[in-house]
Design an enzyme around this catalytic site. Structure first.
Site, PDB file in Angstrom:
ATOM      1  N   ASP A  86       0.862  -1.169   0.000  1.00  0.00           N
ATOM      2  CA  ASP A  86       0.000   0.000   0.000  1.00  0.00           C
ATOM      3  C   ASP A  86       0.911   1.235   0.000  1.00  0.00           C
ATOM      4  OD1 ASP A  86      -2.451   1.538   0.424  1.00  0.00           O
ATOM      5  OD2 ASP A  86      -1.749   1.794   2.483  1.00  0.00           O
ATOM      6  N   ASP A 135      -1.480  -0.695   5.946  1.00  0.00           N
ATOM      7  CA  ASP A 135      -1.815  -0.149   7.268  1.00  0.00           C
ATOM      8  C   ASP A 135      -3.303  -0.213   7.566  1.00  0.00           C
ATOM      9  OD1 ASP A 135      -2.316   1.895   5.231  1.00  0.00           O
ATOM     10  OD2 ASP A 135      -2.794   3.196   6.922  1.00  0.00           O
ATOM     11  N   ASP A 152      -0.293   5.148   1.018  1.00  0.00           N
ATOM     12  CA  ASP A 152      -0.593   6.084   2.105  1.00  0.00           C
ATOM     13  C   ASP A 152      -0.654   5.350   3.439  1.00  0.00           C
ATOM     14  OD1 ASP A 152      -0.902   7.836   0.030  1.00  0.00           O
ATOM     15  OD2 ASP A 152      -3.043   8.150   0.286  1.00  0.00           O
TER      16      ASP A 152
END
Length: 221
Positions: free
Chosen positions: A10, A173, A12
């Site tokens: 990922d 995250d 961000d």
């Protein structure tokens, strides 16, 4: 874990802390539309499902109700223009990102990026962060008809790179990353320092939880 050939990341909240730019863009949008600015923590909790959802959540908070299609479209255009002006400025990487990516590449791992961020913003951000040479495949949230938590983007990367899902791992995250990876039949690492709507990533039951991305190097030895 030595059989892992492909590591999908990922963006961000995993590789870069994009919250400052997203917060700035959301507030530029809100002010242009005549609303008060939103606090940073609120924007942090709105991030994770792509620009449409970010805009919708900000508008819902400002309006007190779900925006109409016209309100959503107007706000999304405003957000895109605002984010375009700030997205690649002063991009901050989380500790250990360069070291981890360099060592994974040196160990012969193939790296890919799967973000829900609209693709139009991704190349400039990667270039600004010095990450544009690391990834063999890059998908944005609008690159396919589906985005995370749908497994389609992760499976698309596996197919494009001719690597089976069981030989891939996802690193993110957010609950979206965990759900997408599990549905794709691959293992997943959750990092604790990102956004995830203000919730603990461990609650989403990833296979591993790391406080620092450099922990990947021990996992993948």
């Amino acid at each position: 874990m030595s059989k892992i050939q492909l590591v999908q990341f990922d963006l961000d909240g995993t590789l870069i802390d994009s919250l400052p730019q997203l917060w700035q863009a959301v507030n530029l949008m809100l002010v242009e539309l005549g609303f008060a600015q939103a606090p940073k923590q609120a924007v942090q909790h709105w991030v994770g499902n792509g620009a449409d959802k970010l805009v919708e959540r900000a508008l819902t908070d400002a309006l007190g109700h779900t925006p109409s299609e016209h309100e959503q479209q107007t706000a999304r255009a405003s957000f895109d223009a605002a984010y375009d002006s700030v997205a690649k400025h002063k991009v901050v990487l989380y500790p250990g990102v360069f070291e981890t990516l360099n060592q994974l590449k040196a160990a012969g791992k193939t790296l890919a990026l799967v973000t829900n961020k609209p693709y139009r913003f991704v190349p400039d951000i990667l270039a600004s962060a010095g990450l544009d040479e690391y990834f063999s495949h890059v998908l944005g949230g609008d690159s396919l008809a589906q985005k995370k938590p749908d497994p389609a983007p992760l499976l698309h990367v596996c197919q494009a790179l001719n690597i089976a899902p069981e030989h891939s791992i996802m690193v993110g995250d957010s609950e979206n990353d965990v759900l997408a990876a599990k549905a794709a039949g691959m293992r997943v690492v959750g990092v604790t320092y990102g956004y995830n709507y203000g919730r603990n990533i461990a609650d989403s039951n990833p296979d591993w939880v790391l406080d620092n991305i450099e922990g990947l190097l021990d996992l993948l030895k």
